[in-house]
Design a protein around this motif. Structure first.
Motif, PDB file in Angstrom:
ATOM      1  N   VAL A 154    -109.683  35.547 -29.685  1.00 47.62           N
ATOM      2  CA  VAL A 154    -109.681  34.462 -28.697  1.00 47.62           C
ATOM      3  C   VAL A 154    -109.389  35.046 -27.314  1.00 47.62           C
ATOM      4  N   SER A 155    -108.385  35.907 -27.239  1.00 52.80           N
ATOM      5  CA  SER A 155    -107.998  36.524 -25.972  1.00 52.80           C
ATOM      6  C   SER A 155    -109.133  37.360 -25.383  1.00 52.80           C
ATOM      7  N   SER A 156    -109.906  38.013 -26.234  1.00 48.44           N
ATOM      8  CA  SER A 156    -111.018  38.836 -25.745  1.00 48.44           C
ATOM      9  C   SER A 156    -112.087  37.998 -25.046  1.00 48.44           C
ATOM     10  N   LEU A 157    -112.071  36.698 -25.295  1.00 45.45           N
ATOM     11  CA  LEU A 157    -113.007  35.782 -24.631  1.00 45.45           C
ATOM     12  C   LEU A 157    -112.413  35.201 -23.352  1.00 45.45           C
ATOM     13  N   GLY A 158    -111.182  35.612 -23.013  1.00 44.49           N
ATOM     14  CA  GLY A 158    -110.522  35.073 -21.828  1.00 44.49           C
ATOM     15  C   GLY A 158    -109.872  33.727 -22.074  1.00 44.49           C
ATOM     16  N   ILE A 159    -109.623  33.422 -23.338  1.00 43.57           N
ATOM     17  CA  ILE A 159    -109.000  32.159 -23.743  1.00 43.57           C
ATOM     18  C   ILE A 159    -107.655  32.500 -24.369  1.00 43.57           C
ATOM     19  N   ASP A 160    -106.649  31.682 -24.132  1.00 36.83           N
ATOM     20  CA  ASP A 160    -105.338  31.913 -24.733  1.00 36.83           C
ATOM     21  C   ASP A 160    -105.203  31.142 -26.033  1.00 36.83           C
ATOM     22  N   PHE A 161    -104.447  31.711 -26.956  1.00 33.06           N
ATOM     23  CA  PHE A 161    -104.135  31.026 -28.207  1.00 33.06           C
ATOM     24  C   PHE A 161    -102.843  30.254 -28.012  1.00 33.06           C
ATOM     25  N   LEU A 162    -102.852  28.995 -28.368  1.00 30.49           N
ATOM     26  CA  LEU A 162    -101.699  28.094 -28.239  1.00 30.49           C
ATOM     27  C   LEU A 162    -101.150  27.836 -29.635  1.00 30.49           C
ATOM     28  N   TYR A 163     -99.937  28.317 -29.886  1.00 32.16           N
ATOM     29  CA  TYR A 163     -99.319  28.117 -31.198  1.00 32.16           C
ATOM     30  C   TYR A 163     -98.650  26.751 -31.216  1.00 32.16           C
ATOM     31  N   VAL A 164     -98.910  25.966 -32.239  1.00 29.47           N
ATOM     32  CA  VAL A 164     -98.368  24.612 -32.338  1.00 29.47           C
ATOM     33  C   VAL A 164     -97.186  24.614 -33.300  1.00 29.47           C
ATOM     34  N   PHE A 165     -96.041  24.217 -32.772  1.00 31.34           N
ATOM     35  CA  PHE A 165     -94.797  24.156 -33.543  1.00 31.34           C
ATOM     36  C   PHE A 165     -94.197  22.776 -33.310  1.00 31.34           C
ATOM     37  N   LEU A 176     -85.217  31.091 -35.583  1.00 27.60           N
ATOM     38  CA  LEU A 176     -86.039  30.724 -34.435  1.00 27.60           C
ATOM     39  C   LEU A 176     -86.313  31.947 -33.553  1.00 27.60           C
ATOM     40  N   ALA A 177     -85.332  32.810 -33.379  1.00 22.72           N
ATOM     41  CA  ALA A 177     -85.547  34.053 -32.617  1.00 22.72           C
ATOM     42  C   ALA A 177     -86.601  34.914 -33.308  1.00 22.72           C
ATOM     43  N   TYR A 178     -86.560  34.947 -34.618  1.00 25.36           N
ATOM     44  CA  TYR A 178     -87.568  35.687 -35.392  1.00 25.36           C
ATOM     45  C   TYR A 178     -88.958  35.089 -35.161  1.00 25.36           C
ATOM     46  N   LYS A 179     -89.061  33.773 -35.211  1.00 21.09           N
ATOM     47  CA  LYS A 179     -90.359  33.102 -34.990  1.00 21.09           C
ATOM     48  C   LYS A 179     -90.900  33.441 -33.604  1.00 21.09           C
ATOM     49  N   ILE A 180     -90.054  33.376 -32.590  1.00 19.31           N
ATOM     50  CA  ILE A 180     -90.485  33.683 -31.223  1.00 19.31           C
ATOM     51  C   ILE A 180     -90.977  35.131 -31.152  1.00 19.31           C
ATOM     52  N   GLY A 181     -90.262  36.034 -31.803  1.00 15.54           N
ATOM     53  CA  GLY A 181     -90.686  37.425 -31.856  1.00 15.54           C
ATOM     54  C   GLY A 181     -92.035  37.586 -32.543  1.00 15.54           C
ATOM     55  N   GLN A 182     -92.242  36.837 -33.626  1.00 13.29           N
ATOM     56  CA  GLN A 182     -93.546  36.860 -34.303  1.00 13.29           C
ATOM     57  C   GLN A 182     -94.648  36.424 -33.351  1.00 13.29           C
ATOM     58  N   TRP A 183     -94.414  35.324 -32.647  1.00 13.22           N
ATOM     59  CA  TRP A 183     -95.439  34.818 -31.729  1.00 13.22           C
ATOM     60  C   TRP A 183     -95.784  35.875 -30.691  1.00 13.22           C
ATOM     61  N   GLN A 184     -94.760  36.542 -30.172  1.00  9.73           N
ATOM     62  CA  GLN A 184     -95.009  37.601 -29.191  1.00  9.73           C
ATOM     63  C   GLN A 184     -95.814  38.741 -29.823  1.00  9.73           C
ATOM     64  N   ASP A 185     -95.438  39.139 -31.019  1.00 10.96           N
ATOM     65  CA  ASP A 185     -96.161  40.210 -31.719  1.00 10.96           C
ATOM     66  C   ASP A 185     -97.615  39.830 -31.978  1.00 10.96           C
ATOM     67  N   TRP A 186     -97.863  38.560 -32.205  1.00  4.68           N
ATOM     68  CA  TRP A 186     -99.219  38.090 -32.501  1.00  4.68           C
ATOM     69  C   TRP A 186    -100.050  37.872 -31.240  1.00  4.68           C
ATOM     70  N   GLY A 187     -99.445  38.064 -30.071  1.00  3.80           N
ATOM     71  CA  GLY A 187    -100.184  37.882 -28.823  1.00  3.80           C
ATOM     72  C   GLY A 187    -100.293  36.439 -28.373  1.00  3.80           C
ATOM     73  N   ILE A 188     -99.396  35.602 -28.858  1.00  7.24           N
ATOM     74  CA  ILE A 188     -99.404  34.187 -28.477  1.00  7.24           C
ATOM     75  C   ILE A 188     -98.934  34.074 -27.030  1.00  7.24           C
ATOM     76  N   LYS A 189     -99.715  33.377 -26.222  1.00 12.61           N
ATOM     77  CA  LYS A 189     -99.395  33.218 -24.794  1.00 12.61           C
ATOM     78  C   LYS A 189     -98.724  31.888 -24.479  1.00 12.61           C
ATOM     79  N   ALA A 190     -98.864  30.916 -25.396  1.00 16.31           N
ATOM     80  CA  ALA A 190     -98.321  29.583 -25.146  1.00 16.31           C
ATOM     81  C   ALA A 190     -97.966  28.941 -26.483  1.00 16.31           C
ATOM     82  N   VAL A 191     -97.015  28.029 -26.435  1.00 17.66           N
ATOM     83  CA  VAL A 191     -96.591  27.322 -27.632  1.00 17.66           C
ATOM     84  C   VAL A 191     -96.362  25.854 -27.282  1.00 17.66           C
ATOM     85  N   THR A 192     -96.675  24.996 -28.228  1.00 16.92           N
ATOM     86  CA  THR A 192     -96.401  23.565 -28.086  1.00 16.92           C
ATOM     87  C   THR A 192     -95.217  23.227 -28.979  1.00 16.92           C
TER      88      THR A 192
END
Length: 141
Positions: free
Chosen positions: A56-67, A85-101
């Motif tokens: 998704v990022s390679s297309l210039g689009i951000d992935f939005l993780y829904v929580f 929750l700190a672990y989850k946030i770390g996972q999102w960062q590792d996965w390249g998540i740019k935004a979360v709901t």
């Protein structure tokens, strides 16, 4: 107008988004609290989600993780819950998540503290139905 498109995790979906006004592709792991019935959520794991987020990022689009959890039964205030929750946030960062709901104000605080670069959006689960409520959430970050 910018679109927010659900992730189907199907290989032929992403090329169809190229050149469209898509701001985000959103999704989550199947065991996360959400608004879609679990039978509708693609059965993927963290590695597949991270790969999809990178595509998704390679297309210039951000992935939005829904929580969408509005409450974890006060578990989020315990030491165990905060570590989780700190672990989850770390996972999102590792996965390249740019935004979360999110739908829980405490999650905004934790995300902004641990991942200040991550954009946070408020879920409709939070039931923002007045300007005052919207401004309150905005002050959280």
């Amino acid at each position: 107008m910018e679109l927010v498109v659900p992730a189907t995790f199907e290989p032929d979906m992403l090329p169809q988004l190229q050149g469209k006004s898509v701001r985000y592709v959103y999704g989550c792991l199947p065991d996360e609290p959400g608004m879609r019935p679990m039978t509708w959520v693609p059965q993927i794991d963290g590695a597949a989600l991270a790969e999809h987020a990178a595509q998704v990022s390679s297309l210039g689009i951000d992935f939005l993780y829904v929580f969408n959890a509005s409450c974890l039964g006060a578990r989020e205030f315990s030491g165990e819950g905060q570590r989780w929750l700190a672990y989850k946030i770390g996972q999102w960062q590792d996965w390249g998540i740019k935004a979360v709901t999110v739908a829980n104000p405490y999650f905004v605080h934790m995300i902004k503290e641990r991942a200040p670069e991550m954009r946070v959006h408020v879920s409709m689960v939070a039931n923002i139905d007045t300007v005052n409520k919207a401004q309150w959430w905005e002050r959280l970050g």
